[in-house]
Design an enzyme around this catalytic site. Structure first.
Site, PDB file in Angstrom:
ATOM      1  N   ASP A 166       0.671  -1.235   0.050  1.00  0.00           N
ATOM      2  CA  ASP A 166       0.062  -0.084   0.146  1.00  0.00           C
ATOM      3  C   ASP A 166       0.795   1.156  -0.141  1.00  0.00           C
ATOM      4  O   ASP A 166       0.330   2.294  -0.323  1.00  0.00           O
ATOM      5  CB  ASP A 166      -1.025  -0.018   1.182  1.00  0.00           C
ATOM      6  CG  ASP A 166      -0.330   0.466   2.353  1.00  0.00           C
ATOM      7  OD1 ASP A 166       0.899   0.120   2.780  1.00  0.00           O
ATOM      8  OD2 ASP A 166      -1.201   0.722   3.427  1.00  0.00           O
ATOM      9  N   ASN A 421       8.043  -9.335   4.288  1.00  0.00           N
ATOM     10  CA  ASN A 421       7.134  -8.846   4.988  1.00  0.00           C
ATOM     11  C   ASN A 421       5.698  -9.712   4.197  1.00  0.00           C
ATOM     12  O   ASN A 421       5.592  -9.403   3.090  1.00  0.00           O
ATOM     13  CB  ASN A 421       6.893  -7.439   4.862  1.00  0.00           C
ATOM     14  CG  ASN A 421       5.534  -7.005   5.409  1.00  0.00           C
ATOM     15  OD1 ASN A 421       5.249  -6.995   6.854  1.00  0.00           O
ATOM     16  ND2 ASN A 421       4.672  -6.613   4.616  1.00  0.00           N
ATOM     17  N   GLU A 422       4.878 -10.422   5.172  1.00  0.00           N
ATOM     18  CA  GLU A 422       3.653 -10.687   4.596  1.00  0.00           C
ATOM     19  C   GLU A 422       3.665 -11.508   3.247  1.00  0.00           C
ATOM     20  O   GLU A 422       3.002 -11.443   2.364  1.00  0.00           O
ATOM     21  CB  GLU A 422       2.529  -9.778   4.456  1.00  0.00           C
ATOM     22  CG  GLU A 422       2.387  -8.960   5.929  1.00  0.00           C
ATOM     23  CD  GLU A 422       1.059  -8.364   5.876  1.00  0.00           C
ATOM     24  OE1 GLU A 422       0.567  -7.863   4.890  1.00  0.00           O
ATOM     25  OE2 GLU A 422       0.504  -7.938   7.024  1.00  0.00           O
ATOM     26  N   TYR A 478      -4.544  -7.909  12.387  1.00  0.00           N
ATOM     27  CA  TYR A 478      -5.448  -6.472  12.402  1.00  0.00           C
ATOM     28  C   TYR A 478      -7.002  -6.836  13.001  1.00  0.00           C
ATOM     29  O   TYR A 478      -7.941  -6.295  12.495  1.00  0.00           O
ATOM     30  CB  TYR A 478      -5.654  -5.993  10.937  1.00  0.00           C
ATOM     31  CG  TYR A 478      -4.443  -5.092  10.587  1.00  0.00           C
ATOM     32  CD1 TYR A 478      -4.279  -3.983  10.997  1.00  0.00           C
ATOM     33  CD2 TYR A 478      -3.014  -5.923   9.888  1.00  0.00           C
ATOM     34  CE1 TYR A 478      -2.962  -3.075  10.891  1.00  0.00           C
ATOM     35  CE2 TYR A 478      -2.366  -4.980   9.660  1.00  0.00           C
ATOM     36  CZ  TYR A 478      -2.109  -4.023  10.107  1.00  0.00           C
ATOM     37  OH  TYR A 478      -0.874  -2.897   9.916  1.00  0.00           O
ATOM     38  N   GLU A 516       2.767  -5.811  13.608  1.00  0.00           N
ATOM     39  CA  GLU A 516       1.787  -4.893  13.129  1.00  0.00           C
ATOM     40  C   GLU A 516       0.457  -5.072  13.882  1.00  0.00           C
ATOM     41  O   GLU A 516       0.086  -6.168  13.781  1.00  0.00           O
ATOM     42  CB  GLU A 516       1.395  -4.717  11.514  1.00  0.00           C
ATOM     43  CG  GLU A 516       2.822  -4.329  10.815  1.00  0.00           C
ATOM     44  CD  GLU A 516       2.196  -4.355   9.214  1.00  0.00           C
ATOM     45  OE1 GLU A 516       1.052  -4.363   8.694  1.00  0.00           O
ATOM     46  OE2 GLU A 516       3.122  -4.387   8.391  1.00  0.00           O
ATOM     47  N   LYS A 580      -3.043   4.889   9.934  1.00  0.00           N
ATOM     48  CA  LYS A 580      -3.062   3.998  11.249  1.00  0.00           C
ATOM     49  C   LYS A 580      -1.790   4.536  12.071  1.00  0.00           C
ATOM     50  O   LYS A 580      -1.413   4.153  12.974  1.00  0.00           O
ATOM     51  CB  LYS A 580      -2.625   2.629  10.776  1.00  0.00           C
ATOM     52  CG  LYS A 580      -3.769   2.101  10.148  1.00  0.00           C
ATOM     53  CD  LYS A 580      -3.585   0.412  10.071  1.00  0.00           C
ATOM     54  CE  LYS A 580      -4.746  -0.230   9.252  1.00  0.00           C
ATOM     55  NZ  LYS A 580      -4.762   0.039   7.809  1.00  0.00           N
TER      56      LYS A 580
HETATM   57  C1  GCB Z   1      -0.130  -4.698   6.284  1.00  0.00           C
HETATM   58  C2  GCB Z   1       1.170  -4.269   5.721  1.00  0.00           C
HETATM   59  C3  GCB Z   1       1.357  -2.982   5.621  1.00  0.00           C
HETATM   60  C4  GCB Z   1      -0.101  -2.121   5.447  1.00  0.00           C
HETATM   61  C5  GCB Z   1      -0.943  -2.459   6.508  1.00  0.00           C
HETATM   62  C6  GCB Z   1      -2.323  -1.910   6.430  1.00  0.00           C
HETATM   63  O1  GCB Z   1      -0.436  -5.881   6.727  1.00  0.00           O
HETATM   64  O2  GCB Z   1       2.339  -5.231   6.057  1.00  0.00           O
HETATM   65  O3  GCB Z   1       2.431  -2.654   4.588  1.00  0.00           O
HETATM   66  O4  GCB Z   1       0.381  -0.806   5.445  1.00  0.00           O
HETATM   67  O5  GCB Z   1      -1.063  -3.924   6.620  1.00  0.00           O
HETATM   68  O6  GCB Z   1      -2.419  -0.668   7.031  1.00  0.00           O
HETATM   69  O7  GCB Z   1      -3.121  -2.448   5.616  1.00  0.00           O
END
Ligand code: GCB
Length: 607
Positions: A166, A421-422, A478, A516, A580
């Protein structure tokens, strides 16, 4: 290759001239620059500051969103007295791929937008005269670029980048550019491995040089007093009553390396090095044998107008904000940061999880923020099942890791590596790929720092196939936002705890941290009772996570997403960027930052 990994410095034998400033700049949508002689000057340039991302200085959308080839050109005076040595241009980064020309001759090519490289220019320059330096860059994304994405064309032929991540795909000469002079016989690398022995330390060192003369290494303490000396390209430095580098209590020694011929110094280089050990044991991360609790953030190099351009002022403010809130760590999500950031982390005692630019290796996150849905998901296999990923992408990933470890290995602040990452770890196809890159880093990092990757929510405990390679587990989750948001937040707590317990069952000796979690929050929106996007809701999300973290003693750290709001690709899920941040994009705290400050200042750095 190792030479470019040494941070450039002026010493008794080395010279350096900044090439930052205003360069000529032009887009090359038809890729005709080389054929039409742009290597010697641009036909219709505008001026562009270096370092900076080009995107946000423009006022028209075509320029901001430009994808394809583009050029930077400048005039460079090369001192004649430097002829007897090696003259090189060091690009701290060029995003994402670059070819460098001097007076029309190609002198370097580099792929990867977040690590340094040098162009050796002795054979192409006019001495004591003006020279034309041209750089052709390209910012397209593919499955063979890191980070990963796609590039496609609009009906009118315009190229568009579709990142599988993103953050905005900023590009350009985003970090410092310097002209370097070094002697032909020079120091090319310095490696150090620390051992603590009661109140003393032994530092095993290795120096690589381009010649045969002998080497001396001197260690000075912060008062400039010599505390150790050794001769030879390899050896051990014994430091009595050592001042260890600790979290938020840093101490840096100056290591001076000299190539000598009798009393004549042929080359000299120095670095500021903290002495510390890091290891993972029994569900704990230990620094100097003491158990740490990580408090900090995932971050981005991102600011208004500068984009991802190196910005010493913003960086300084970020460190002051992190100190204010009681943080002791961060992850260089999602690419290696400018070296100046790591030197600052060394001085301030931050535990850095140094992340490779390996983001977007999950197909269902393909351009997931795109408003247009322009990218078709017609690929039936998972990312790691693609043959080109297992061959070409793996080779690029390995080379990038070699460059990253070579650049960052001496930093005391760099306490762990994040290799991806992910990624899509739902399929067995990921296993050989992961084993290849984790084995590589285990081999080349002589300090044997712990290694990990940031796990995606779609690959939870029981589904993830690759956790065996990680020394500790890092989770991006999340609950409270993408799932179980708003009034359903309590369900998030239950589900997260169930997943955590499963992880602990699978990996009973590995520490787990959260890399995160968070909630998009528009600064200034207040609601009683809370709603998602309000500052009150972000506080509730932080409280929910705090309760989860405090429930298990094998959770060793918390790094909410993100330190600051940051720019993203435009799309339906973001209102002018990812919100965020615990701080706004101009580095002012939201309400939840005060909650975290209270929490974190009460939790010691060492348990
Ligand atoms: C994630 C990603 C990060 C995004 C975040 C989001 O899992 O690692 O790069 O910015 O989520 O806010 O969606």
């Amino acid at each position: 290759m190792p030479f470019e990994s040494l941070y450039p410095r002026v010493t008794a034998t080395r010279r350096m001239q900044s090439m930052n400033g205003s360069w000529d700049f032009q887009f090359d949508p038809e890729s005709k620059g080389v054929a039409e002689g742009w290597t010697k000057g641009l036909p219709n340039p505008t001026d562009m500051p270096v370092p900076a991302s080009f995107a946000d200085v423009f006022t028209d959308k075509y320029s901001r969103e430009y994808t394809g080839d583009f050029w930077y050109v400048t005039t460079l005076f090369v001192p004649g007295e430097w002829k007897d040595g090696s003259v090189d241009i060091r690009f701290d980064s060029a995003t994402h791929a670059a070819t460098v020309y001097v007076n029309g001759t190609e002198v370097a090519h580099h792929e990867g937008g977040f690590l340094p490289f040098v162009a050796h220019i002795n054979d192409a320059v006019k001495w004591n005269d003006y020279n034309i330096v041209a750089v052709k860059l390209n910012n397209e994304l593919s499955w063979q670029t890191l980070p990963v994405g796609e590039t496609y064309r609009l009906p009118d032929g315009t190229l568009v980048s579709a990142p599988y991540f993103d953050f905005y795909n900023y590009s350009g000469l985003q970090r410092n550019v310097n002209l370097l002079y070094t002697p032909n016989e020079r120091i090319e690398d310095l490696d150090v491995v620390h051992h603590i022995d009661g109140s003393d330390a032994h530092v095993d060192y290795t120096v690589a040089t381009s010649g045969d003369h002998d080497v001396e290494v001197v260690v000075l303490d912060e008062d400039g007093v010599e505390v150790a000396l050794a001769n030879g390209k390899q050896g051990t430095l014994d430091i009595k009553d050592v001042h260890l580098w600790n979290l938020r209590a840093a101490y840096l020694y100056k290591f001076v390396v000299r190539i000598k011929d009798g009393d004549t110094v042929i080359d000299e280089y120095f670095d500021e090095i903290g002495i510390r050990t890091v290891e993972v044991k029994d569900c704990k991360i230990l620094v100097n044998g003491r158990e740490v609790y990580l408090k900090g953030f995932g971050r981005h190099e991102d600011s208004n107008v500068h984009g991802r351009g190196f910005d010493a002022v913003m960086n300084k403010r970020d460190y002051e904000d992190m100190k204010w809130i009681g943080a002791n760590s961060f992850r260089t999500s999602h690419y290696p940061y400018a070296e100046e950031q790591l030197y600052e982390a060394d001085r301030d005692g931050f535990f850095v999880i140094d992340e490779a630019p390996t983001v977007g290796m999950f197909k269902s996150t393909m351009n997931f923020l795109g408003a247009s849905g322009a990218v078709g998901n017609d690929k039936p296999k998972t990312f790691f099942e693609e043959e080109s990923v297992q061959t070409e992408t793996l080779a690029i990933h390995r080379r990038t890791l070699e460059e990253m470890v070579a650049r960052d290995k001496r930093h005391a602040s760099v306490c762990a590596w994040s290799l991806l990452n992910e990624p899509d770890t739902t399929n067995e196809a990921a296993v050989p790929y992961f084993e290849s890159i984790f084995d590589l880093v285990a081999e080349i990092d002589t300090q044997k720092r712990p290694k990990t990757y940031a796990s995606i929510m779609m690959s939870p405990a029981g589904v993830d196939k690759t956790h065996h390679v990680a020394d500790f587990l890092m989770l991006n989750r999340y609950h409270g936002w993408y799932v179980n948001g708003g009034y359903a937040i309590s369900k998030g707590t239950i589900e997260m705890k169930a997943e955590l317990e499963k992880w602990h069952e699978l990996e009973p000796t590995k520490p787990i941290m959260f890399s995160e979690y968070g909630a998009d929050t528009m600064a200034g929106i207040h609601k009683l009772p809370s709603v998602m996007w309000s500052e009150e809701y972000q506080v509730e999300v932080m409280k929910m996570w705090a309760e989860i973290f405090d429930s298990y003693d094998w959770i060793v750290g918390e790094q909410p997403w993100n330190l600051n709001d940051f720019q993203t690709t435009e799309g339906i899920m973001r209102v002018d960027g990812n919100k965020k941040g615990l701080f706004t994009r101009d580095r002012q705290p939201k309400m939840a930052a005060f909650f975290l400050k209270d929490r974190w200042t009460a939790i010691p750095d060492y348990k």
